[in-house]
Design an enzyme around this catalytic site. Structure first.
Site, mmCIF file in Angstrom:
data_model
loop_
_atom_site.group_PDB
_atom_site.id
_atom_site.type_symbol
_atom_site.label_atom_id
_atom_site.label_comp_id
_atom_site.label_asym_id
_atom_site.label_seq_id
_atom_site.Cartn_x
_atom_site.Cartn_y
_atom_site.Cartn_z
ATOM 1 C CG LEU A 255 48.465 -23.431 -0.286
ATOM 2 C CD1 LEU A 255 49.849 -23.184 -1.263
ATOM 3 C CD2 LEU A 255 48.380 -24.848 -0.448
ATOM 4 C CB SER B 253 39.539 -31.510 0.436
ATOM 5 O OG SER B 253 40.884 -31.947 1.354
ATOM 6 C CB SER B 254 42.544 -36.118 -0.448
ATOM 7 O OG SER B 254 43.208 -35.542 0.351
ATOM 8 C CB CYS B 255 39.568 -34.449 3.966
ATOM 9 S SG CYS B 255 38.194 -32.861 3.521
ATOM 10 C CE1 TYR C 124 37.013 -26.910 3.203
ATOM 11 C CE2 TYR C 124 38.376 -29.288 3.258
ATOM 12 C CZ TYR C 124 38.365 -27.534 2.785
ATOM 13 O OH TYR C 124 39.204 -27.302 1.434
ATOM 14 C CE LYS D 40 36.192 -27.381 -0.305
ATOM 15 N NZ LYS D 40 36.085 -26.027 -1.243
ATOM 16 C CG HIS E 294 46.671 -28.181 6.447
ATOM 17 N ND1 HIS E 294 46.079 -27.859 5.732
ATOM 18 C CD2 HIS E 294 45.529 -29.749 6.623
ATOM 19 C CE1 HIS E 294 44.941 -27.403 6.029
ATOM 20 N NE2 HIS E 294 44.232 -28.286 6.006
ATOM 21 N NE ARG F 23 55.329 -27.850 17.036
ATOM 22 C CZ ARG F 23 55.402 -28.546 17.094
ATOM 23 N NH1 ARG F 23 53.975 -29.672 16.913
ATOM 24 N NH2 ARG F 23 55.164 -29.373 18.659
#
Length: 313
Positions: free
Chosen positions: A20, A113-115, A142, A146, A185, A193
């Site tokens: 992505l 990543s924001s996580c 994860y 990071k 995600h 869906r």
């Protein structure tokens, strides 16, 4: 040292160019006239293989590296494959960052990543919130990897005076997103869906949770623009948040995706399923002060993403 210091023929290695983020970065660089991009598929170069990575850097000698390669996934994937998420990401980061330094790369940008931020971080989340309290348990494997990548870039800057920087994007979406039925995600999962329900003529779509959590989304083409901007304008120890600055509830998001897709059935919420982090908005004021801001609205981005999805399935 910035990208603009080199001619447009300078070698730029985009690690993870099929994903992505990487694919969007490649599009942006090509738009700007960069003609010497180094790209390798996983079958051509396994970034978890230290020897292979060293050989690649010793032969190709790129001048710039954008590290967008990673193993990624949603809550289900993180819970199911914790060992994969921490090990594969640590291997990729360690191999690429160390070899980039040792084989003369002028500048490296690491994408996180924001996580990485604590579950109950202050909102909006400033860069200084890193490592101040516990992580969200559903993606800590994860996140820890990071965080290690950020710290590795900082360590190489401190010890070797090497120009390694880190950017932390918020939730991303756009062309080349992962639309896997279980490992994607929230936004691509919703889009798939609703699309399948529309095609099959289903009367309802069931969505996990209450719909109350707030999320921030950034189109991946905006992120790619920010990545090149940071390469050209930023060189410092601190990682930089990259977000849109706008929040939307999961319920509002689902209604918007439903509208964009054209599904006319009912939307049902399964409140027995987890919501995840209640709110996650990043403070992107550091980047704004540098002079960058996003350009793609959520609605426009969703329309474009859906057009890409239906033409590639």
């Amino acid at each position: 040292m910035t990208v603009t210091d080199a001619p447009k023929s300078g070698k730029v290695f985009v690690a993870g160019h099929r994903g992505l983020v990487g694919s969007a970065v490649v599009r942006r660089l090509r738009t700007l006239g960069y003609s010497n991009l180094i790209l390798r598929t996983h079958s051509e170069l396994d970034l978890t293989n230290q020897s292979a990575v060293k050989t690649f850097f010793s032969i190709e000698k790129p001048q710039y590296v954008i590290l967008a390669a990673a193993k990624v996934g949603g809550i289900h994937a993180n819970n199911t494959y914790p060992a994969d998420f921490i090990t594969i990401n640590l291997q990729i980061q360690t191999n690429v960052i160390d070899s980039a330094y040792r084989y003369g790369v002028k500048k490296l940008l690491f994408l996180g990543s924001s996580c990485i931020y604590p579950k109950h971080a202050p909102q909006p989340i400033p860069e200084s919130a890193l490592l101040t309290s516990p992580l969200e348990p559903t993606n800590e494997w994860y996140a820890v990897a990071k965080i290690a990548g950020i710290k590795m870039c900082q360590a190489y800057r401190l010890q070797y005076k090497w120009d390694a920087i880190s950017a932390m994007p918020t939730n991303l979406y756009g062309p080349n997103d992962n639309f896997h039925p279980e490992n994607s995600h929230v936004l691509p999962a919703l889009m798939r869906r609703f699309h399948e329900a529309k095609v099959s003529g289903a009367k309802e779509v069931v969505v996990w949770g209450s719909g109350s959590p707030l999320r921030e989304f950034l189109h991946v083409d905006d992120l790619a623009d920010a990545v090149v901007f940071l390469l050209e304008n930023y060189s410092d120890l601190e990682h930089v948040n990259v977000g849109s600055g706008k929040e939307v509830s999961i319920k509002e998001l689902a209604e918007l995706v439903k509208e964009v897709v054209g599904f006319e059935g009912e939307l049902v919420w399964d409140t027995s399923k987890p919501d995840g982090t209640p709110r996650k908005l990043m403070d992107s004021s550091t980047l704004a002060k540098l002079g960058w801001e996003p350009k793609i609205s959520l609605r426009d981005g969703l329309v474009g993403t859906y057009k890409w999805y239906v033409t590639t399935q």
